[in-house]
Write a protein that holds these residues in place. Structure first.
Motif, short mmCIF file in Angstrom:
data_model
loop_
_atom_site.label_atom_id
_atom_site.label_comp_id
_atom_site.label_asym_id
_atom_site.label_seq_id
_atom_site.Cartn_x
_atom_site.Cartn_y
_atom_site.Cartn_z
N PHE A 396 -52.89 72.44 65.92
CA PHE A 396 -53.82 73.22 65.09
C PHE A 396 -54.61 72.29 64.17
CE2 PHE A 396 -54.90 75.61 61.28
CZ PHE A 396 -55.49 76.77 61.81
N ASN A 397 -53.90 71.36 63.56
CA ASN A 397 -54.58 70.43 62.65
C ASN A 397 -55.53 69.50 63.41
OD1 ASN A 397 -53.28 71.46 60.39
ND2 ASN A 397 -51.50 70.12 60.68
N ALA A 398 -55.25 69.31 64.72
CA ALA A 398 -56.15 68.49 65.54
C ALA A 398 -57.28 69.33 66.14
CB ALA A 398 -55.36 67.81 66.66
N SER A 399 -57.40 70.59 65.69
CA SER A 399 -58.45 71.52 66.16
C SER A 399 -58.31 71.86 67.65
CB SER A 399 -59.85 70.93 65.89
OG SER A 399 -60.04 70.71 64.51
N SER A 400 -57.12 71.65 68.22
CA SER A 400 -56.86 72.06 69.61
C SER A 400 -56.26 73.46 69.58
CB SER A 400 -55.92 71.07 70.29
OG SER A 400 -56.47 69.77 70.30
N TYR A 401 -57.12 74.45 69.24
CA TYR A 401 -56.61 75.79 68.98
C TYR A 401 -56.05 76.46 70.24
CZ TYR A 401 -59.29 74.93 64.73
OH TYR A 401 -59.75 74.38 63.59
N SER A 402 -56.72 76.30 71.37
CA SER A 402 -56.23 76.95 72.59
C SER A 402 -54.85 76.40 73.00
CB SER A 402 -57.23 76.74 73.73
OG SER A 402 -57.42 75.35 73.98
N GLN A 427 -55.12 82.55 62.74
CA GLN A 427 -56.34 81.77 62.61
C GLN A 427 -56.80 81.25 63.98
OE1 GLN A 427 -57.65 82.56 59.88
NE2 GLN A 427 -57.69 80.69 58.62
N SER A 428 -55.84 80.82 64.83
CA SER A 428 -56.20 80.32 66.16
C SER A 428 -56.83 81.44 66.99
CB SER A 428 -54.96 79.77 66.86
OG SER A 428 -54.42 78.68 66.14
N ILE A 431 -60.44 82.00 65.70
CA ILE A 431 -61.38 80.95 66.08
C ILE A 431 -61.70 81.01 67.58
CG2 ILE A 431 -61.64 78.44 66.26
CD1 ILE A 431 -59.89 78.24 63.71
#
Length: 469
Positions: A396-402, A427-428, A431
Motif C-alpha cells: 500500500f505504501n508503495a502505491s501497489s494498491y491492486s 482506501q485501496s 483508489i
C-alpha cells in the motif's frame, strides 16, 4: 506401542520422548489388555470357549480398540453358534479400524452366502420358538424345534443345553448325557454344561451297597399236613392227556364267545374312546397353533424393532468413527496441533483449522476439543494476520494498491480488530474504483472503531462515494 497424545512410538521410559506426556499408567493399561488377550487365546486353543470369552471381555474393558481381541471374541462366539453376536463384534472392529482388518474377510464369508444367512435367520427363529413353547408347557414340540435348530447349526451350544434340559425333565438321562457331551466337545469350560452333566451322571450311576437277593431254588414238592398225616405232593407231574376232540371243541367255543364279546362290547367302546382322543388332540393342536401364530407375529414385530435399533446404532457408530465422525475430526485436530508444534508452519495450521471448521460445528464439540481448537487458533491466527498486514502495508505504501488488496483482505479475515488494515483495505478499494467494496469497508471501520480519527475519515470518504453513486 504408540503415544496416545502425539502418536510417536514409545520407549522404555514412562514418558513420551516426543511430547513429554506421562504414559506410565497408559502402558500398564495396554499391558493388562494384552495379558488378558493372550490368556483368552490360550483358552480358545484348548476349547475353553466360555473362559476365553471372559478373558477377552476383560481385555476389551481395558482397551476397547484392541482389534485382535475383538476379532478373536467374534470367532469364539461364531464357534459356539452365536453368529449374530459374532457379526456384531466384527462390525465394531471394522468401524474402529477400517483398513487392513481381517474382520472384513469374516463378515464377507458370512454375508456373501445368502443360503447361510437364511439358515442363520431360521436358526434364531426356531430357537426363539422353542423357548416360547417351553414357557407354554409344550415340551414335545420344543424338542422338535430344537432338533431342527441343531440340524441347521450343530454347534449351537445354547440349543444343545436346552434340549438336554428337556430330556432331563423327561428323565431320558442317556439322551441328555449325549447332548451335554456334544456341548463339551465344543466348549470344555462351560460351567452350566458341567453342572447339568454332573446331575445326569448321578442319575445314571448304579446304586452302591445293594446286593442282589439270592434266588431260592423252588422246591420240587409241596408238603402239607392232614390231621396226623404229612402228605407230600410232587410238582411238575403231568396229568394224563384227555381226549383231543373235546379239547379242540372247548377251545373253539371259547374263541367264538371271546370274539363275540369283543365285537359287541370292546370294539364300540374302543372306537368311541379313539374318536374322543382324536377330537381332544385336534382341539389341542388347534389351540397351540393359534398361540404359536400369535407368538410368531409378536416375535416378528420385535425383530423389526430390533432391526431398526441396530440400524440406528450403526448410524451412531458411523457418526462417531466414520470418515467425518467425531473421532476422525478429533484425530485431524490432534495432527494439526502436533504438526504446528513440530514445524511452526502457520499456513498449514491455518488450512487445517479451516478444514476442521468446515467439517463440524465447533460449539457442538466436547469441551476438550473446543479448548484445543481455540488454543491453536489463538496462536496461529494473530501471527498470520500480522504477517499479511505487513505485506499489505508495504504494498500500500508503495502505491501497489491492486496487489495490496489480497494481503489486506487476509489480514482482516484473520484479525477483524486490526483497524489500520481495515482502513487501508477501504482506501485501496476507493483508489481502484471499487466503490461498493470501499463503502462496505468504511462502514466496518465506523462500526468497529467509532471514536478513532480513521472513523471520521471513513465517514467523509463514504459520504462522497455514496453521493457519487
Amino acid at each position: 506401542m504408540f503415544c496416545y497424545q502425539c502418536g510417536r512410538r514409545l520407549s522404555k521410559h514412562d514418558f513420551c520422548t516426543s511430547c513429554r506426556a506421562d504414559v506410565g499408567l497408559y502402558k500398564k493399561v495396554m499391558y493388562v489388555s494384552e495379558m488378558y488377550y493372550n490368556e483368552g487365546l490360550e483358552k480358545a486353543c484348548v476349547r475353553d470357549l466360555t473362559g476365553a470369552i471372559v478373558s477377552l471381555r476383560h481385555s476389551l474393558k481395558f482397551n476397547k480398540n484392541n482389534i485382535m481381541a475383538r476379532n478373536l471374541l467374534g470367532l469364539v462366539y461364531f464357534e459356539m453358534g452365536e453368529t449374530v453376536t459374532a457379526l456384531r463384534e466384527w462390525v465394531t472392529s471394522k468401524n474402529l479400524s477400517p483398513e487392513k482388518n481381517i474382520a472384513d474377510e469374516y463378515i464377507d464369508k458370512v454375508q456373501s452366502n445368502s443360503a447361510r444367512l437364511d439358515s442363520i435367520n431360521q436358526t434364531i427363529k426356531k430357537y426363539n420358538r422353542a423357548l416360547a413353547l417351553c414357557s407354554q408347557d409344550s415340551r414335545d414340540l420344543a424338542v422338535i424345534q430344537l432338533k431342527k435348530v441343531l440340524s441347521l447349526n450343530p454347534r449351537y451350544v445354547s440349543a444343545h443345553q436346552l434340549l438336554a434340559l428337556l430330556y432331563m425333565e423327561r428323565e431320558e438321562w442317556e439322551r441328555a448325557e449325549r447332548e451335554l457331551r456334544k456341548c463339551l466337545e465344543i466348549d470344555r469350560g462351560n460351567v452350566q454344561t458341567i453342572r447339568y452333566l454332573k446331575e445326569v451322571e448321578q442319575m445314571l450311576a448304579p446304586d452302591e451297597g445293594i446286593k442282589p437277593s439270592s434266588r431260592h431254588r423252588k422246591d420240587d414238592s409241596v408238603r402239607y399236613q392232614s390231621e396226623n398225616e404229612v402228605i407230600i405232593q410232587p410238582l411238575n407231574v403231568r396229568e394224563p392227556k384227555r381226549g383231543g376232540i373235546s379239547t379242540l371243541l372247548n377251545i373253539g367255543i371259547g374263541l367264538v364267545v371271546g370274539l363275540a364279546a369283543m365285537y359287541f362290547l370292546v370294539v364300540p367302546a374302543a372306537e368311541s374312546r379313539a374318536r374322543n382322543e382324536e377330537q381332544q388332540t385336534i382341539l389341542k393342536i388347534s389351540n397351540e397353533s393359534d398361540v404359536k401364530t400369535a407368538r410368531i407375529q409378536e416375535l416378528e414385530g420385535q425383530i423389526e424393532t430390533l432391526k431398526g435399533d441396530i440400524e440406528s446404532l450403526y448410524g451412531e457408530i458411523e457418526g462417531y468413527v466414520g470418515v467425518d465422525g467425531t473421532l476422525q475430526t478429533t484425530e485431524i485436530l490432534l495432527q494439526v496441533a502436533a504438526a504446528y508444534v513440530e514445524t511452526g508452519d502457520d499456513q498449514t495450521a491455518a488450512a487445517g483449522l479451516a478444514d476442521i471448521a468446515g467439517r463440524v460445528n465447533i460449539e457442538e464439540m466436547t469441551e476438550g476439543f473446543r479448548r484445543l481448537y481455540q488454543s491453536v487458533n489463538g496462536v496461529v491466527m494473530p501471527k498470520l494476520a500480522q504477517s499479511y498486514f505487513q505485506e499489505g502495508s508495504r504494498l500500500f505504501n508503495a502505491s501497489s494498491y491492486s496487489e495490496a488488496v489480497g494481503p489486506l483482505e487476509q489480514a482482516v479475515a484473520y484479525d477483524e480488530a486490526n483497524e489500520e488494515a481495515l482502513y487501508m483495505l477501504a482506501q485501496s478499494y476507493r483508489i481502484l474504483g471499487e466503490n461498493e467494496k470501499a463503502i462496505a469497508a468504511y462502514d466496518k471501520v465506523i462500526a468497529l472503531f467509532p471514536d478513532s480519527w480513521r472513523a471520521d475519515n471513513s465517514k467523509s470518504y463514504r459520504d462522497r462515494l455514496a453521493g457519487a453513486n
